[in-house]
Design a protein around this motif. Structure first.
Motif, PDB file in Angstrom:
ATOM      1  N   PHE A  45       1.601   2.651  -7.671  1.00 31.75           N
ATOM      2  CA  PHE A  45       2.265   1.389  -8.037  1.00 31.75           C
ATOM      3  C   PHE A  45       1.372   0.564  -8.965  1.00 31.75           C
ATOM      4  CE2 PHE A  45       3.906   1.764  -3.407  1.00 31.75           C
ATOM      5  CZ  PHE A  45       4.849   2.710  -3.790  1.00 31.75           C
ATOM      6  N   ASP A  89      -6.553   8.309   2.914  1.00 27.32           N
ATOM      7  CA  ASP A  89      -7.687   8.278   1.986  1.00 27.32           C
ATOM      8  C   ASP A  89      -8.501   7.004   2.172  1.00 27.32           C
ATOM      9  OD1 ASP A  89      -9.037   9.252  -0.614  1.00 27.32           O
ATOM     10  OD2 ASP A  89      -8.476   7.190  -1.095  1.00 27.32           O
ATOM     11  N   THR A 146      -0.584   0.265   1.803  1.00 24.29           N
ATOM     12  CA  THR A 146       0.215  -0.878   2.249  1.00 24.29           C
ATOM     13  C   THR A 146      -0.339  -1.407   3.562  1.00 24.29           C
ATOM     14  OG1 THR A 146       2.414  -1.700   2.814  1.00 24.29           O
ATOM     15  CG2 THR A 146       1.944   0.568   3.451  1.00 24.29           C
ATOM     16  N   SER A 147      -0.109  -2.704   3.787  1.00 29.45           N
ATOM     17  CA  SER A 147      -0.511  -3.318   5.053  1.00 29.45           C
ATOM     18  C   SER A 147       0.699  -3.493   5.969  1.00 29.45           C
ATOM     19  CB  SER A 147      -1.162  -4.678   4.761  1.00 29.45           C
ATOM     20  OG  SER A 147      -0.364  -5.392   3.835  1.00 29.45           O
TER      21      SER A 147
HETATM   22  N1  LIG Z   1      -7.366   1.310  -7.399  1.00 30.79           N
HETATM   23  C1  LIG Z   1      -8.291   2.202  -7.641  1.00 30.79           C
HETATM   24  O1  LIG Z   1      -8.983   2.163  -8.670  1.00 30.79           O
HETATM   25  C2  LIG Z   1      -8.545   3.313  -6.679  1.00 30.79           C
HETATM   26  C3  LIG Z   1      -9.621   4.056  -6.940  1.00 30.79           C
HETATM   27  C4  LIG Z   1      -9.863   5.136  -6.128  1.00 30.79           C
HETATM   28  C5  LIG Z   1      -9.007   5.420  -5.087  1.00 30.79           C
HETATM   29  N2  LIG Z   1      -7.939   4.660  -4.805  1.00 30.79           N
HETATM   30  C6  LIG Z   1      -7.110   5.021  -3.647  1.00 30.79           C
HETATM   31  O2  LIG Z   1      -5.733   5.011  -3.997  1.00 30.79           O
HETATM   32  C7  LIG Z   1      -5.031   4.168  -3.075  1.00 30.79           C
HETATM   33  C8  LIG Z   1      -3.800   3.592  -3.718  1.00 30.79           C
HETATM   34  O3  LIG Z   1      -4.112   2.779  -4.821  1.00 30.79           O
HETATM   35  P1  LIG Z   1      -4.086   1.188  -4.762  1.00 30.79           P
HETATM   36  O4  LIG Z   1      -4.232   0.740  -3.362  1.00 30.79           O
HETATM   37  O5  LIG Z   1      -5.080   0.726  -5.746  1.00 30.79           O
HETATM   38  O6  LIG Z   1      -2.669   0.772  -5.351  1.00 30.79           O
HETATM   39  P2  LIG Z   1      -1.134   1.138  -5.092  1.00 30.79           P
HETATM   40  O7  LIG Z   1      -0.998   2.029  -3.919  1.00 30.79           O
HETATM   41  O8  LIG Z   1      -0.599   1.541  -6.412  1.00 30.79           O
HETATM   42  O9  LIG Z   1      -0.525  -0.299  -4.743  1.00 30.79           O
HETATM   43  C9  LIG Z   1      -0.834  -0.954  -3.558  1.00 30.79           C
HETATM   44  C10 LIG Z   1      -0.044  -2.250  -3.516  1.00 30.79           C
HETATM   45  O10 LIG Z   1       1.354  -1.974  -3.446  1.00 30.79           O
HETATM   46  C11 LIG Z   1       1.957  -2.748  -2.418  1.00 30.79           C
HETATM   47  N3  LIG Z   1       2.995  -1.918  -1.795  1.00 30.79           N
HETATM   48  C12 LIG Z   1       2.839  -0.770  -1.097  1.00 30.79           C
HETATM   49  N4  LIG Z   1       4.025  -0.270  -0.701  1.00 30.79           N
HETATM   50  C13 LIG Z   1       4.973  -1.129  -1.162  1.00 30.79           C
HETATM   51  C14 LIG Z   1       6.381  -1.172  -1.075  1.00 30.79           C
HETATM   52  N5  LIG Z   1       7.079  -0.207  -0.448  1.00 30.79           N
HETATM   53  N6  LIG Z   1       7.034  -2.219  -1.646  1.00 30.79           N
HETATM   54  C15 LIG Z   1       6.364  -3.181  -2.291  1.00 30.79           C
HETATM   55  N7  LIG Z   1       5.028  -3.198  -2.412  1.00 30.79           N
HETATM   56  C16 LIG Z   1       4.323  -2.192  -1.851  1.00 30.79           C
HETATM   57  C17 LIG Z   1       0.863  -3.099  -1.456  1.00 30.79           C
HETATM   58  O11 LIG Z   1       1.068  -4.365  -0.908  1.00 30.79           O
HETATM   59  P3  LIG Z   1       1.351  -4.598   0.681  1.00 30.79           P
HETATM   60  O12 LIG Z   1       0.078  -4.301   1.396  1.00 30.79           O
HETATM   61  O13 LIG Z   1       1.724  -6.036   0.730  1.00 30.79           O
HETATM   62  O14 LIG Z   1       2.485  -3.671   1.053  1.00 30.79           O
HETATM   63  C18 LIG Z   1      -0.388  -3.117  -2.340  1.00 30.79           C
HETATM   64  O15 LIG Z   1      -0.615  -4.399  -2.873  1.00 30.79           O
HETATM   65  C19 LIG Z   1      -6.101   3.160  -2.668  1.00 30.79           C
HETATM   66  O16 LIG Z   1      -5.742   2.426  -1.519  1.00 30.79           O
HETATM   67  C20 LIG Z   1      -7.287   4.050  -2.478  1.00 30.79           C
HETATM   68  O17 LIG Z   1      -7.228   4.727  -1.236  1.00 30.79           O
HETATM   69  C21 LIG Z   1      -7.696   3.599  -5.605  1.00 30.79           C
END
Ligand SMILES: NC(=O)c1ccc[n+]([C@@H]2O[C@H](COP(=O)([O-])OP(=O)(O)OC[C@H]3O[C@@H](n4cnc5c(N)ncnc54)[C@H](OP(=O)(O)O)[C@@H]3O)[C@@H](O)[C@H]2O)c1
Length: 277
Positions: free
Chosen positions: A190, A51, A237-238
């Motif tokens: 998360f 995504d 994740t990165s």
């Molecule tokens: N946030 C929004 O409002 C929003 C809005 C529209 C769409 N989205 C979509 O949804 C996706 C996911 O949401 P998000 O990126 O906001 O948050 P998320 O996926 O809930 O959290 C991402 C964070 O979790 C960490 N992480 C990932 N895997 C992990 C693991 N196994 N252990 C520990 N930490 C871990 C990552 O850090 P590291 O990189 O250090 O692993 C990153 O800081 C977005 O990337 C985007 O494509 C988000």
């Protein structure tokens, strides 16, 4: 990796995919090569749903480059994010260049100018450049409007947040999506990383081992995916290792109510149903 039908979109998705907000907004050879390794890990684990959005800086370009020689192995979801019709068209043209001329799921980001942008995306679908059309919003304050868009019959999927700390979709959005047969993509499982700041102990997670859960991230992903109305979660994740760890949560057995309540408690939602209002 379990795969589920993404509602009536015609797509079949892995239950764990990957987001790109922040993590893929990078540039320079080294950083882009690192992200390619995250994509390698995702594809290797069957987590082939990605995504992105023009809102995420360089992310669409970096993801597109990482998929360039293997675009056919991936399902790409991206978004149009603008109130302007001409900028919307320019965003779509750019994304089609990044993603080999096709986007599998094209979403209206944050419902911005959704009537106009749906017309553009419908045109692109007619031309065979877009597989299915969806809409996203991160905020419960927009869920009423999201419900209205869902009822138009013009979209096949939605993208919304869901985690033990953000359960608002349980009230109306998830039941409505199930009634209408819409696909459900889960963002921020998360809570944008907030749920990773306090990780429960190995002992706390012990009752979940028999479900194949060895880490807190896996417990949170299984919490989401144990609700069969959710079709794919897209943690960002990165790290290639974390991508593999996240993908490993995409297999049954799924949690029952007891395990879900345990995860909610461990997440700090004391009664298991803490909700932001
Ligand atoms: N946030 C929004 O409002 C929003 C809005 C529209 C769409 N989205 C979509 O949804 C996706 C996911 O949401 P998000 O990126 O906001 O948050 P998320 O996926 O809930 O959290 C991402 C964070 O979790 C960490 N992480 C990932 N895997 C992990 C693991 N196994 N252990 C520990 N930490 C871990 C990552 O850090 P590291 O990189 O250090 O692993 C990153 O800081 C977005 O990337 C985007 O494509 C988000």
């Amino acid at each position: 990796m379990e795969r589920r039908k993404l509602g009536r979109s015609g797509l079949e998705v892995p239950v764990v995919g990957m987001g790109t907000w922040q993590t893929f907004d990078v540039s320079g050879r080294g950083a882009e090569q690192d992200r390619r390794e995250v994509v390698d890990a995702a594809l290797g684990a069957g987590a082939n749903f990605f995504d992105s959005s023009p809102m995420y800086g360089e992310a669409e370009r970096v993801l597109g480059a990482a998929l360039q020689d293997r675009r056919d192995q991936a399902l790409v979801a991206t978004k149009v994010w603008t109130a302007s019709a001409s900028e919307g068209r320019a965003q779509v043209e750019r994304a089609l260049r990044f993603f080999g001329g096709r986007v599998d799921l094209y979403q209206v980001h944050n419902l911005l100018a959704w009537r106009e942008q749906l017309t553009l995306l419908e045109e692109m679908r007619e031309a065979g450049k877009v597989g299915a059309i969806g809409a996203t919003h991160y905020s419960p304050s927009a869920f009423e409007e999201l419900g209205n868009v869902m009822r138009t019959g013009r979209i096949a999927a939605i993208q919304v947040p869901y985690s033990p700390l953000e359960r608002e979709i349980e009230r109306e959005i998830l039941p409505l999506a199930a009634d209408l047969g819409l696909g459900v993509v889960i963002m921020r499982p998360f809570a944008e990383g907030a749920l990773m700041r306090r990780v429960p102990s190995t002992l706390d997670l012990a009752p979940l081992y028999e479900f194949g859960v060895t880490t807190w991230a896996q417990a949170l992903l299984k919490w989401v995916l144990s609700d069969q109305r959710c079709h794919v979660a897209i943690p960002a994740t990165s790290s290639p290792q974390r991508m593999e760890e996240n993908a490993a949560a995409g297999n049954p057995p799924w949690f029952g109510p007891e395990e879900r309540a345990l995860v909610a408690r461990l997440a700090g939602a004391e009664d298991g149903v803490k909700r932001k209002t």
